[in-house]
Design a protein around this motif. Structure first.
Motif, mmCIF file in Angstrom:
data_model
loop_
_atom_site.group_PDB
_atom_site.id
_atom_site.type_symbol
_atom_site.label_atom_id
_atom_site.label_comp_id
_atom_site.label_asym_id
_atom_site.label_seq_id
_atom_site.Cartn_x
_atom_site.Cartn_y
_atom_site.Cartn_z
ATOM 1 N N SER A 28 0.911 -1.141 0.045
ATOM 2 C CA SER A 28 0.153 -0.185 0.086
ATOM 3 C C SER A 28 1.039 1.060 -0.044
ATOM 4 O O SER A 28 1.802 1.255 0.960
ATOM 5 C CB SER A 28 -0.789 -0.004 1.317
ATOM 6 N N ILE A 126 -10.108 8.703 -1.853
ATOM 7 C CA ILE A 126 -9.341 9.216 -0.969
ATOM 8 C C ILE A 126 -9.252 8.724 0.440
ATOM 9 O O ILE A 126 -10.297 8.589 1.137
ATOM 10 C CB ILE A 126 -9.629 10.870 -0.551
ATOM 11 N N GLY A 143 -3.869 9.670 0.666
ATOM 12 C CA GLY A 143 -3.843 8.424 -0.477
ATOM 13 C C GLY A 143 -5.094 8.823 -1.421
ATOM 14 O O GLY A 143 -6.157 9.003 -1.074
HETATM 15 C C1 BTN Z 1 -11.702 4.814 -0.296
HETATM 16 O O1 BTN Z 1 -12.264 3.935 0.377
HETATM 17 O O2 BTN Z 1 -12.558 5.334 -0.914
HETATM 18 C C2 BTN Z 1 -10.484 5.246 -0.362
HETATM 19 C C3 BTN Z 1 -9.479 4.698 -1.279
HETATM 20 C C4 BTN Z 1 -8.093 5.233 -1.236
HETATM 21 C C5 BTN Z 1 -7.274 4.270 -2.019
HETATM 22 C C6 BTN Z 1 -5.665 4.762 -2.185
HETATM 23 S S1 BTN Z 1 -4.758 4.139 -3.442
HETATM 24 C C7 BTN Z 1 -3.198 4.970 -3.067
HETATM 25 C C8 BTN Z 1 -3.484 5.068 -1.473
HETATM 26 N N1 BTN Z 1 -2.902 3.723 -0.816
HETATM 27 C C9 BTN Z 1 -3.713 3.029 -0.342
HETATM 28 O O3 BTN Z 1 -3.327 1.727 0.198
HETATM 29 N N2 BTN Z 1 -4.955 3.672 -0.220
HETATM 30 C C10 BTN Z 1 -5.073 4.903 -0.890
#
Ligand code: BTN
Length: 258
Positions: A28, A126, A143
């Motif tokens: 991640s 996000i 993120g």
């Molecule tokens: C959501 O649940 O809507 C948020 C998703 C966020 C995903 C991004 S991808 C880059 C960053 N690294 C991660 O492990 N998660 C965020």
């Protein structure tokens, strides 16, 4: 395809993306960014990965992260109180939405809290993770996950009816490099607005891009379900709802349906 090939050369920013680390495969980008932030890496450092094996989503969910999309994290150290931290997620969703609109002309919108939607399907999200004490933010990792060039058939069944990608919506593949460059540049502008403590400018832009304000929504809270008109957000980005009996509720976190 190398998503950040030559990105630094085209990037017109002072802080955001001054250093960019690119990975083929990580667990991640948020997890690695938090580790790097703890070790003192400089503000504005950006991590981008082609694939995440343990992409994190909101509320402990996972984020589906195959090749073809954008997964990036920005490490920040704003000299601001922890109360201002919620603005980071707001400005990130503003920038993602603006950049999708600019580059693809698609009608991207923000669904509260900070999901990016196109035609009622989620295309991005996000996840801001924070280290702070009661007074100050030590570091923040913003993120951003954006479905860019995957196809409908690539989506796992459990999300295929609620998720989409820019390519599916635009009917053509989209250049991830220009998305990333424009996104980081727009984010830097909004980050400056945030550091200037211009909260109202941020809230107004968020509301302009929002798909939620003015809608009749249903919210599942732990022990009950409420329905009402989403009429505003608070200065921390919480959702304000007017119920049928005219009473007002503020929803701090969770998912809404409409
Ligand atoms: C959501 O649940 O809507 C948020 C998703 C966020 C995903 C991004 S991808 C880059 C960053 N690294 C991660 O492990 N998660 C965020």
């Amino acid at each position: 395809m190398d998503v950040v090939n030559n990105i630094s050369r085209s990037l017109n920013t002072k802080i955001i993306g001054k250093t960019i680390y690119q990975f083929k495969k990580v667990d991640s980008t948020n997890r690695i960014s938090a580790d790097m932030a703890k070790k003192g890496v400089e503000e504005g450092t950006v991590l981008i990965a082609e694939i995440q094996e343990k992409g994190r989503g909101r509320i402990g969910r996972s984020w589906f992260s195959p090749e073809g999309n954008i997964y990036l994290s920005i490490i920040l150290r704003p000299a601001l109180s922890s109360q201002m931290a919620s603005l980071l997620t707001l400005i990130a969703s503003i920038s993602v939405t603006r950049v999708i609109r600019d580059i693809t002309s698609l009608d991207a919108k923000i669904k509260w809290p900070n999901d990016i939607f196109i035609r009622n399907k989620k295309v991005g999200g996000i996840l801001t993770e924070l280290s702070a004490d009661s007074e100050k933010i030590r570091y923040a990792v913003v993120g951003i996950g954006l479905n860019v060039n995957i196809e409908k058939n690539d989506l796992p069944e459990e999300i295929s009816s609620v998720a989409t990608s820019l390519r599916e919506e635009a009917g053509r593949s989209i250049d991830r490099r220009s998305l990333v460059v424009n996104l980081l540049e727009d984010f830097e502008l909004w980050y400056a607005v945030m550091k200037n403590r211009e909260r109202d400018r941020i809230l107004n832009e968020w509301k302009r891009l929002s798909d939620t304000i003015g809608r009749w929504v249903e919210v599942r809270l732990h022990d009950k379900k409420i329905e009402g008109l989403a009429y505003d957000i608070t200065e921390d980005g919480y959702l304000k709802i007017r119920l049928k009996d005219n009473s007002l509720e503020t929803v701090v976190a969770g998912d809404i349906c409409y």
